[in-house]
Design an enzyme around this catalytic site. Sequence first.
Site, short mmCIF file in Angstrom:
data_model
loop_
_atom_site.label_atom_id
_atom_site.label_comp_id
_atom_site.label_asym_id
_atom_site.label_seq_id
_atom_site.Cartn_x
_atom_site.Cartn_y
_atom_site.Cartn_z
N CYS A 59 0.82 -1.23 0.00
CA CYS A 59 0.00 0.00 0.00
C CYS A 59 0.85 1.27 0.00
CB CYS A 59 -0.96 -0.01 1.18
SG CYS A 59 -2.16 -1.35 1.07
N HIS A 63 -3.19 7.56 1.75
CA HIS A 63 -3.59 6.22 1.32
C HIS A 63 -4.98 5.95 1.89
CE1 HIS A 63 -3.90 2.06 0.58
NE2 HIS A 63 -3.66 1.67 1.82
N ASN A 102 -9.97 0.09 -0.35
CA ASN A 102 -8.50 0.16 -0.29
C ASN A 102 -7.94 -0.47 -1.57
OD1 ASN A 102 -5.78 -0.12 0.18
ND2 ASN A 102 -6.01 -0.91 2.27
N1 COA Z 1 -18.37 -7.65 9.43
C1 COA Z 1 -18.85 -7.80 10.65
N2 COA Z 1 -18.06 -8.08 11.71
C2 COA Z 1 -16.75 -8.17 11.50
C3 COA Z 1 -16.17 -8.00 10.23
C4 COA Z 1 -17.05 -7.74 9.16
N3 COA Z 1 -16.62 -7.55 7.91
N4 COA Z 1 -14.84 -8.15 10.32
C5 COA Z 1 -14.57 -8.39 11.62
N5 COA Z 1 -15.71 -8.41 12.34
C6 COA Z 1 -15.88 -8.62 13.76
C7 COA Z 1 -14.71 -9.33 14.38
O1 COA Z 1 -14.84 -10.74 14.21
C8 COA Z 1 -14.83 -8.90 15.81
O2 COA Z 1 -15.79 -9.69 16.45
P1 COA Z 1 -15.56 -10.19 17.96
O3 COA Z 1 -15.47 -8.94 18.77
O4 COA Z 1 -16.77 -11.01 18.19
O5 COA Z 1 -14.27 -10.96 17.91
C9 COA Z 1 -15.36 -7.49 15.73
O6 COA Z 1 -15.92 -7.37 14.42
C10 COA Z 1 -14.31 -6.43 15.92
O7 COA Z 1 -13.17 -6.75 15.15
P2 COA Z 1 -11.88 -5.84 15.15
O8 COA Z 1 -10.89 -6.47 14.23
O9 COA Z 1 -11.46 -5.51 16.53
O10 COA Z 1 -12.50 -4.52 14.51
P3 COA Z 1 -11.81 -3.14 14.26
O11 COA Z 1 -12.62 -2.07 14.88
O12 COA Z 1 -10.35 -3.17 14.56
O13 COA Z 1 -12.00 -2.99 12.69
C11 COA Z 1 -10.65 -3.17 10.73
C12 COA Z 1 -11.38 -3.92 11.82
C13 COA Z 1 -9.95 -4.19 9.85
C14 COA Z 1 -11.66 -2.38 9.92
C15 COA Z 1 -9.63 -2.20 11.35
O14 COA Z 1 -8.88 -2.86 12.32
C16 COA Z 1 -8.72 -1.60 10.35
O15 COA Z 1 -9.12 -0.87 9.48
N6 COA Z 1 -7.40 -1.88 10.47
C17 COA Z 1 -6.43 -1.36 9.57
C18 COA Z 1 -6.44 -2.19 8.37
C19 COA Z 1 -5.74 -1.55 7.26
O16 COA Z 1 -5.84 -0.36 7.07
N7 COA Z 1 -5.06 -2.37 6.49
C20 COA Z 1 -4.44 -1.97 5.31
C21 COA Z 1 -3.20 -1.27 5.61
S1 COA Z 1 -2.55 -0.86 4.09
#
Ligand code: COA
Length: 323
Positions: free
Chosen positions: A113, A250, A280
């Site tokens: 990314c 980004h 993304n």
């Molecule tokens: N739909 C519904 N629920 C979902 C889900 C989806 N698509 N994906 C994950 N969940 C659930 C998880 O299983 C978790 O459930 P639990 O609490 O029962 O275990 C809950 O939602 C919370 O998950 P978590 O991973 O803590 O959520 P978050 O608030 O951190 O959001 C992301 C997840 C991926 C959106 C976030 O962490 C993020 O954007 N991270 C950066 C990723 C990124 O930018 N990557 C690219 C870098 S280039």
Amino acid sequence: MIRSVVVGCGSYLPERVLTNADLAKLVDTSDEWIVERTGIRQRHIAAEGEQTSDLALHAAKAALANAKLSADEIDLIVLATATPDETFPATACRVQAGLGMTRGFAFDVQAVCSGFVYALATADNFIKAGQAKTALVIGAETFSRIIDWTDRTTCVLFADGAGALVLKAEEGAGSINDRGVLTTHLHSDGRYHDLLYVDGGPSSTQTTGNLRMLGREVFRHAVVNLADVVKETLAAVGMQATDIDWLVPHQANKRIIDGTARKLGLSTDQVVLTVERHGNTSAASVPLALAEAAADGRIKRGDVVLLEAMGGGFTWGSALIRW
Ligand code: COA
């Protein structure tokens, strides 16, 4: 000193749009969850048979037309991608052939990314060193091909697209009032491999593999690394956050972008946001956003534009451009 001035930009998105509602039919997710956690509402997905080089070629042609240059006036193509058409040759060489360009040189860079910021820094340094006078810098991805479509934690985030800039060498005074790339800053830290990687490759599994990510951990690092690199960038040229006209980040997650803008004291209308409509698109996200904001007249000649990105590796970086 020689400056790399942006003289054109272009982009391309595949026709097919995949909404959050469409995804809710594939995995256990909802529009509410995706919008609240990421800001994403829809994304574009490449058609069957449509490859990264096809998307890149559309964006490159649009950028050349915008720059009013022909392909035979380009010395260098640097293409950022983590989803090349083939293991080799470089997707950049396919684009070179597609443009009918038989001179110069073309290669890919791989920084996921952060790829576009890496490609821009690379091209800028070739231009500053006098090894190229004009460069096409492309970010192009078909992330839909490396997504595990059964994994709701990743398949709702990533998408396909391409964007391109044309850089041209121009004489500058060496001050921050020059047009062109003013400074670039690149970082990586390979210790964080396991937080964001693809579980396949020619030398390990002889397969393409799927993207694997620990999202919450990536989020934590992104917020810190992006704030640090932005601070480093402004300090390098003696500018303040108030000197920035546009933040073009980004487009991974609206919450990360909002956090970075807030730390800089920028208002939301100084941030180019496409993540809602594009998802993304990895290395394509920054040039897609740039092309959009330049085309609709938001980014104007003379504006100070800050780019930043973070991705697998970990890699992260930034570039400051006077448009
Ligand atoms: N739909 C519904 N629920 C979902 C889900 C989806 N698509 N994906 C994950 N969940 C659930 C998880 O299983 C978790 O459930 P639990 O609490 O029962 O275990 C809950 O939602 C919370 O998950 P978590 O991973 O803590 O959520 P978050 O608030 O951190 O959001 C992301 C997840 C991926 C959106 C976030 O962490 C993020 O954007 N991270 C950066 C990723 C990124 O930018 N990557 C690219 C870098 S280039």
